[in-house]
Design an enzyme around this catalytic site. Sequence first.
Site, short mmCIF file in Angstrom:
data_model
loop_
_atom_site.label_atom_id
_atom_site.label_comp_id
_atom_site.label_asym_id
_atom_site.label_seq_id
_atom_site.Cartn_x
_atom_site.Cartn_y
_atom_site.Cartn_z
N GLY A 11 9.31 -1.37 -1.29
CA GLY A 11 8.08 -1.28 -1.14
C GLY A 11 7.41 -1.99 -2.19
O GLY A 11 6.39 -1.63 -2.66
N SER A 13 5.71 -4.74 -1.95
CA SER A 13 4.51 -5.58 -1.80
C SER A 13 3.17 -4.81 -1.95
O SER A 13 2.17 -5.39 -1.43
CB SER A 13 4.81 -6.15 -0.45
OG SER A 13 6.06 -7.00 -0.49
N ASP A 50 12.92 -4.44 7.53
CA ASP A 50 12.35 -3.24 8.11
C ASP A 50 13.34 -2.00 7.89
O ASP A 50 14.23 -1.99 8.57
CB ASP A 50 12.01 -3.42 9.66
CG ASP A 50 11.47 -2.22 10.40
OD1 ASP A 50 11.47 -1.23 9.63
OD2 ASP A 50 11.18 -2.31 11.60
N GLY A 76 7.35 3.51 1.81
CA GLY A 76 7.24 4.84 2.67
C GLY A 76 5.99 4.60 3.63
O GLY A 76 5.04 3.88 3.20
N TYR A 155 5.59 13.97 7.17
CA TYR A 155 5.40 13.29 5.76
C TYR A 155 6.05 14.55 4.82
O TYR A 155 6.87 14.32 4.08
CB TYR A 155 3.95 13.25 5.41
CG TYR A 155 3.99 12.34 4.06
CD1 TYR A 155 4.16 11.07 3.89
CD2 TYR A 155 3.60 13.07 3.06
CE1 TYR A 155 4.24 10.34 2.50
CE2 TYR A 155 3.54 12.35 1.71
CZ TYR A 155 3.93 10.89 1.79
OH TYR A 155 3.76 10.50 0.40
N1 LIG Z 1 -0.20 7.21 -2.78
C1 LIG Z 1 -0.23 8.37 -2.64
O1 LIG Z 1 -1.11 9.23 -2.90
C2 LIG Z 1 1.37 8.91 -2.80
C3 LIG Z 1 1.64 10.24 -3.37
C4 LIG Z 1 2.69 10.63 -3.61
C5 LIG Z 1 3.97 9.72 -2.92
N2 LIG Z 1 3.62 8.77 -2.45
C6 LIG Z 1 4.98 7.80 -2.05
O2 LIG Z 1 4.91 6.70 -2.81
C7 LIG Z 1 5.36 5.52 -2.03
C8 LIG Z 1 4.69 4.47 -2.22
O3 LIG Z 1 3.48 4.69 -1.77
P1 LIG Z 1 2.37 3.82 -1.95
O4 LIG Z 1 1.13 4.58 -2.16
O5 LIG Z 1 2.46 2.71 -3.17
O6 LIG Z 1 2.11 3.20 -0.59
P2 LIG Z 1 1.85 1.62 -0.18
O7 LIG Z 1 1.45 1.66 1.28
O8 LIG Z 1 0.59 0.94 -1.05
O9 LIG Z 1 2.98 1.02 -0.35
C9 LIG Z 1 4.12 1.23 0.59
C10 LIG Z 1 4.92 -0.13 0.86
O10 LIG Z 1 6.12 0.26 1.61
C11 LIG Z 1 6.20 -0.87 2.70
N3 LIG Z 1 6.93 -0.36 3.63
C12 LIG Z 1 6.26 0.47 4.64
N4 LIG Z 1 7.18 0.53 5.82
C13 LIG Z 1 8.37 -0.37 5.59
C14 LIG Z 1 9.37 -0.44 6.21
N5 LIG Z 1 9.70 -0.05 7.36
N6 LIG Z 1 10.16 -1.38 5.94
C15 LIG Z 1 9.85 -1.82 4.57
N7 LIG Z 1 9.02 -1.60 3.84
C16 LIG Z 1 8.13 -0.76 4.43
C17 LIG Z 1 4.70 -1.25 2.79
O11 LIG Z 1 4.74 -2.50 3.45
C18 LIG Z 1 4.12 -1.24 1.61
O12 LIG Z 1 4.19 -2.54 0.84
C19 LIG Z 1 5.74 6.22 -0.79
O13 LIG Z 1 7.13 6.47 -0.68
C20 LIG Z 1 4.78 7.39 -0.66
O14 LIG Z 1 5.06 8.29 0.43
C21 LIG Z 1 2.19 8.09 -2.18
#
Ligand SMILES: NC(=O)c1ccc[n+]([C@@H]2O[C@H](COP(=O)([O-])OP(=O)(O)OC[C@H]3O[C@@H](n4cnc5c(N)ncnc54)[C@H](O)[C@@H]3O)[C@@H](O)[C@H]2O)c1
Length: 257
Positions: A11, A13, A50, A76, A155
């Site tokens: 993740g 990126s 992926d 995620g 989720y």
């Molecule tokens: N943003 C929130 O409020 C929040 C809160 C609690 C937990 N989280 C968790 O934190 C983690 C990061 O989330 P974020 O908010 O930084 O999200 P984000 O969307 O900014 O980053 C997630 C990254 O995961 C990558 N990704 C998604 N599916 C993929 C796949 N199949 N293969 C490879 N890469 C993949 C995406 O390309 C993206 O770069 C996640 O697991 C999310 O569930 C987020």
Amino acid sequence: MLQGKTLLITGVSSGMGEETARVVKAQGAKVIGVDLNPPRIQVDQFIRADLSSKAAIDELAARLPDGINGLANIAGLPPTRPAAQVVLVNLVGLKYLTHQVVPKLADNASIVNLASLAGAGWVDSIPVIRDSEALDFDGVDVFCKKHGIEGARSYFFTKEALIVWTMQNRWTWRDRGIRMNSVSPGPVETPILKDFVETLGARVEEDMRVMDRPGRTTDIAPVVAFLLSDGSGWLRGTNLAADGGMHSYIISQRHGF
Ligand SMILES: NC(=O)c1ccc[n+]([C@@H]2O[C@H](COP(=O)([O-])OP(=O)(O)OC[C@H]3O[C@@H](n4cnc5c(N)ncnc54)[C@H](O)[C@@H]3O)[C@@H](O)[C@H]2O)c1
């Protein structure tokens, strides 16, 4: 603090994965980044993969060097995505990747899983979590139907199961000193925050009120970096709430404190 360590971050990126890469690099680590999309920051190696695909994870693992000192499972999908896809990326792919990476880890490596406040209700989902223990990529559709996992429930379920899996595997690879912990943020300002607002509506608004503001990636990345560092060496199977006090608030409300 992380000088000389090589860390694998999924993740990388966007959002918290990107910020974690920034923080650990500033602390002297080398970063191998994994994502579907190309990174916006400079990493030492980037492997596009992926993480919902078993074959892609096998390919990725084959390209990894030996001697990796830490794995941060941060990639995620949010609750707005199709349920089976969420279960594949957030749970099945994450667990499979971890098992494939363990042979490439150095002794005393640290594994950190990005869970969520959304997983705090794991204690009420034990039978479903148990049933997911042997879940493979091919079985996800049937599993979701069987347990009525649809919409946003996917989720919540994946994060509940991830917290439990982290506890179970706190010290599974003890012969090599490899430990595992998780971090549970509340709502964080990243591109997927709008998905949580869309799904949970008033509840997220209420969370913001309790926390004064949403979390920022800069609130979470240093916590992940700490768990990847030797300074957290006695933490095993711990789920660190990095949520501006949200979890304590919920517990306090429930018990009338
Ligand atoms: N943003 C929130 O409020 C929040 C809160 C609690 C937990 N989280 C968790 O934190 C983690 C990061 O989330 P974020 O908010 O930084 O999200 P984000 O969307 O900014 O980053 C997630 C990254 O995961 C990558 N990704 C998604 N599916 C993929 C796949 N199949 N293969 C490879 N890469 C993949 C995406 O390309 C993206 O770069 C996640 O697991 C999310 O569930 C987020």
